[in-house]
Structure formats: C-alpha cells, structure tokens
Design an enzyme around this catalytic site. Structure first.
Site, PDB file in Angstrom:
ATOM      1  N   GLU A 277       0.825  -1.219   0.000  1.00 53.92           N
ATOM      2  CA  GLU A 277       0.000   0.000   0.000  1.00 53.92           C
ATOM      3  C   GLU A 277       0.858   1.267   0.000  1.00 53.92           C
ATOM      4  OE1 GLU A 277      -3.060   0.023   3.049  1.00 53.92           O
ATOM      5  OE2 GLU A 277      -4.390  -1.127   1.773  1.00 53.92           O
ATOM      6  N   HIS A 298       8.845 -26.745  -1.071  1.00 59.75           N
ATOM      7  CA  HIS A 298       8.304 -27.862  -1.841  1.00 59.75           C
ATOM      8  C   HIS A 298       7.174 -27.405  -2.750  1.00 59.75           C
ATOM      9  CE1 HIS A 298      10.604 -31.031   0.338  1.00 59.75           C
ATOM     10  NE2 HIS A 298      10.784 -29.968   1.123  1.00 59.75           N
ATOM     11  N   LYS A 413     -13.823   0.476  -3.312  1.00 56.85           N
ATOM     12  CA  LYS A 413     -14.786   0.872  -2.266  1.00 56.85           C
ATOM     13  C   LYS A 413     -15.877   1.744  -2.880  1.00 56.85           C
ATOM     14  CE  LYS A 413     -11.672   1.288   1.717  1.00 56.85           C
ATOM     15  NZ  LYS A 413     -11.223   2.267   2.687  1.00 56.85           N
TER      16      LYS A 413
HETATM   17  O1  PA5 Z   1      -3.144   1.004   5.904  1.00 51.53           O
HETATM   18  C1  PA5 Z   1      -4.240   1.528   5.729  1.00 51.53           C
HETATM   19  O2  PA5 Z   1      -4.438   2.748   5.891  1.00 51.53           O
HETATM   20  C2  PA5 Z   1      -5.428   0.675   5.352  1.00 51.53           C
HETATM   21  O3  PA5 Z   1      -5.049  -0.645   5.155  1.00 51.53           O
HETATM   22  C3  PA5 Z   1      -6.515   0.752   6.424  1.00 51.53           C
HETATM   23  O4  PA5 Z   1      -5.963   0.366   7.656  1.00 51.53           O
HETATM   24  C4  PA5 Z   1      -7.714  -0.137   6.091  1.00 51.53           C
HETATM   25  O5  PA5 Z   1      -8.228   0.217   4.845  1.00 51.53           O
HETATM   26  C5  PA5 Z   1      -8.790  -0.032   7.164  1.00 51.53           C
HETATM   27  O6  PA5 Z   1      -9.214   1.291   7.303  1.00 51.53           O
HETATM   28  P1  PA5 Z   1     -10.006   1.776   8.570  1.00 51.53           P
HETATM   29  O7  PA5 Z   1      -9.112   1.699   9.736  1.00 51.53           O
HETATM   30  O8  PA5 Z   1     -10.378   3.183   8.253  1.00 51.53           O
HETATM   31  O9  PA5 Z   1     -11.212   0.897   8.715  1.00 51.53           O
END
Ligand code: PA5
Length: 424
Positions: A277, A298, A413
């Site tokens: 990310e 393996h 989303k």
């Molecule tokens: O690293 C990040 O920012 C994302 O992976 C969020 O943690 C994830 O999308 C969950 O978001 P939230 O904490 O708003 O529910």
C-alpha cells in the site's frame, strides 16, 4: 539483536547517490511533521507515549480478560493485520490463553461469518472494533452483526462488551462511541492504518492476548534511537531500503519475504500490506510476496531456484536455539536418522536455512537480503516493526511516491458503494 546481512545480494550500496536521498528524505519528514495534514506521527510516537496511556491499555485489557472468555477483533488492513501478526509471532498459532481471540471484519464471506457467529453463540465474548475512518464496509457490517448477537444476549448491557479504537477527532465510529458510551481508545490523526500497530490499534489487542506491550514499545523506542542516524553506513533501515531499490533497478520486480517460522507468516502479511500500500502507486513499486520455508520450498522452491529471475528474497531468520525437541534415536534406523540423533530440531532448521541460502543466492543467483533475529520476543518484534516502517517510508520516497495514502484501494470501495446504492 537484529542484524541486516547484505553479503548475499551481490550488489554494492551507492553511498554518494543514496546519501543525498537520505538528506532530502529527512528534510521532507520535517515538513511532513509540520504540515497539518502530515502523516508521520509514528516516527516518534513510542518515545512520546505517555505511561498513563500504557497503564490504561493494560487495565482495560485485564478487565476484558476477567469478564470474557473470547475477544472478537473487528478490523481490516492496517487496523487488523499488525496486531494479529504480533500476537501470533509471540503466542504461537494455537494459543487460547489467557483468552481466545477471533478475527472478523476482514471478509464478507457469509460462510466464514456464519461459522464465527454460531461459534460465538455459546461464548462470553466482547467485541473490539478498530477502524480509523469508522466507515470501512467489511468492518461496519461485521460490527452490526456482532452487536445484534450481543443485544440478544445482554440487552441494553451490550455496551459494556464493546470496545473501540478509532480516530481521535473524526468519524462515524467516534460519534457512535460517544453516543453509546463505549470504552474508547484513540488513533492520532497523524498516523495512518499500516503505521498504527504501535498505537492502541496494535497495543490493545496485544495486551488482551497477554503480549508484553511495554517490551514491544521499548523495542520500537530503541529502534527509533538506533535508526535515527543519517549515515548510510550506520543506519541499517536506510541500507535495507536502498538495497531493495538497487535490486529493483536491476530488474527484480518482486520481493519475497521468507520465514522459517510458521508463526511469523502473518508478520509477512503485515510486511506485504505495509510495502504494497505504501509503494504500489503511479505504476511504481516492488510487488511484495511471501513464503514459509520449509513448506514452500516444496512448491515455490522450484521456481525460486530455477525459474524466471524476477525476484529477490528478504529472509527473516530467527536464530534462537531451542533444545526442547531433539531427533530421537531408534533401535532400527528405518528413517536413517540415527546419525543426527540428539540434534535439536531448531539446529536442523538453521542448517536448512544455510543450505537454502547457498542454493538460492550462490547457486541460483537469487539475491538474498537476510535479517538475523536473535529472539522472537516482544522487544525484537517492536524493533523490527519500527525498522520496516522507517525503511518503507524511505523506500517509497526513493521511488517518488507518497507512502501514507492508498488511493488505489478507494476505487473498489467507491464501486461497491455505488452498486449498493443502485440496488436499494
Ligand atoms: O493502511 C491503511 O491505511 C489501510 O489498510 C486501512 O488500515 C484499512 O483500509 C482499514 O481502514 P479503517 O481503519 O479506516 O477501517
């Protein structure tokens, strides 16, 4: 101790070029810190952490353990994977002591949800919802379903079985927490999901699970100190970031995180999330993957040794010796193991590591970055978490991408929200 070994990559660090990057990165960090929208609060969060906050986390954790037999941790991405990875690394994969932890909110699989909800019917459970935005669909739906179950069991007292970790200033979950009076912990606004495992996002579930969060925080604080050097010859988190970028430039598109400990598998998932990310945007980034050896020797082992040379390995090698299990001697040596009778399994695992390193790096010419980790405990894990977060931010900076957002994740989303609205 955690030590980075770069002797199996067959590349040298370009000190001049990358020392310049360090200077620019550190200036950028200062600006990010001063900006009202900056997201670099994690950089010195642990050394600023109030002991009163740790006391409160531990008190609430103890309270949860005394009142409930199960805690359902509801969250996804950075709001879930860090805590789970640390708990599994410390407590192992099958620990139900001092309390059982179950995870929901990271899937909308009806089959999985049904299994969990019916399992919980007979349990005395509490729910810990972790969401910075407070509006992630997978998390909020799971919370609703769990609330329904809690209300059926406890009526209006259900509020005493709900715990929240959310943004300190904004969000639907914050509004609900205030309205209902749930016990709530806060994520500082300047720390994003995947950098938040050092905040109550990670600390509260860890403390409930019986992980020593003070040791964990101490590891992170020490990393903060040790890795504050701007000197590339001294700062191993910068060295690691630079080396993975050199390998990337050399044609390696994939970084394979490797562990020889099944209970570190989830930490590799955390690393995938952190790097995926943070770096994977603007058509850039190194694709993070993971493997558990010997298991995957393996399966993927064949590809790594002989296949397309598109990857390098980053090995988390835990060197801790454990003499509890040794190879038993038998009268009739059918398995032909008597020559190694008395050898601890942990020592044989290290021999496998060395053999694989030779096979992959020397014979197969697959670059191997190796982390030698003395002990798999809270202190070392806290150190590693901070190490990787700092390295990741710097690595993204080298690639010219902003490490702290994830615009690509928003696309699905928005599509889901649009589809759900159309179907109303
Ligand atoms: O690293 C990040 O920012 C994302 O992976 C969020 O943690 C994830 O999308 C969950 O978001 P939230 O904490 O708003 O529910």
């Amino acid at each position: 101790m955690v030590n980075l070994d770069l002797s199996n990559v067959n590349c040298v660090l370009d000190l001049n070029k990358y020392s310049e990057y360090i200077k620019k990165f550190e200036e950028w960090c200062k600006k990010e810190k001063e900006s009202p929208k900056g997201m670099i609060g994690w950089l010195n969060y642990c050394s600023r952490l109030d002991t009163a906050e740790l006391d409160r986390i531990e008190t609430v954790a103890k309270d949860i353990r005394s009142k409930f037999d199960t805690l359902v941790v509801v969250g996804i991405g950075g709001s879930y994977i860090g805590a789970r990875s640390m708990i599994e690394a410390v407590k192992g994969l099958y620990s139900k002591e001092p309390i059982e932890l179950i995870y929901l909110g990271n899937t909308l699989s009806a089959k999985y949800t049904k299994q969990i909800l019916s399992y919980l019917e007979k349990k005395k459970f509490a729910v810990l919802v972790i969401s910075k935005s407070g509006k992630t669909l997978e998390t909020t739906i799971a919370f609703r379903l769990l609330k329904q179950l809690l209300k059926n069991k406890l009526g209006e007292h259900f509020v005493n079985a709900v715990y929240i970790v959310t943004d300190e200033h904004n969000g639907n979950l914050l509004d609900e927490a205030k309205y209902c009076g749930y016990e709530t912990f806060y994520i500082p606004s300047d720390i994003g999901g995947r950098y938040s495992v050092i905040t109550p996002v990670g600390l509260l579930p860890m403390a409930v699970a019986g992980v020593n969060i003070r040791e964990f925080v101490q590891g992170a604080i020490n990393a903060e100190k040790i890795l504050s050097s701007s000197d590339l010859t001294k700062n191993q988190s910068y060295q690691y970031a630079v080396m993975r970028n050199i390998l990337h430039k050399d044609g390696k598109a994939i970084e394979l995180f490797v562990t020889y400990e099944p209970q570190v598998r989830r930490m590799c998932e955390w690393l995938k999330q952190l790097f995926g990310e943070s770096e994977g945007k603007n058509k850039k980034g190194i694709f993070p993957a993971s493997a558990v050896f010997s298991t995957d020797l393996h399966s993927l082992g064949q590809f790594i040794q002989d296949g397309n040379q598109c990857l390098f390995e980053t090995v988390l090698n835990t060197t801790e010796r454990d003499d509890e299990f040794v190879v038993p001697k038998e009268g009739k040596d059918f398995e032909e193991l008597n020559h190694m009778a008395g050898k601890p399994v942990s020592e044989i695992n290290q021999i496998i590591f060395k053999s694989v390193l030779k096979a992959h790096a020397s014979q197969g010419k697959v670059p191997n970055i190796v982390f030698n980790i003395d002990k798999l405990d809270e202190y070392h894990l806290g150190y590693l978490i901070y190490f990787f977060m700092k390295a990741c931010a710097f690595s993204a900076f080298i690639q010219g991408v902003y490490p702290f957002d994830q615009p690509g994740v928003e696309v699905y989303k928005e599509n889901a929200h649009a589809l759900l609205k159309n179907e109303e």
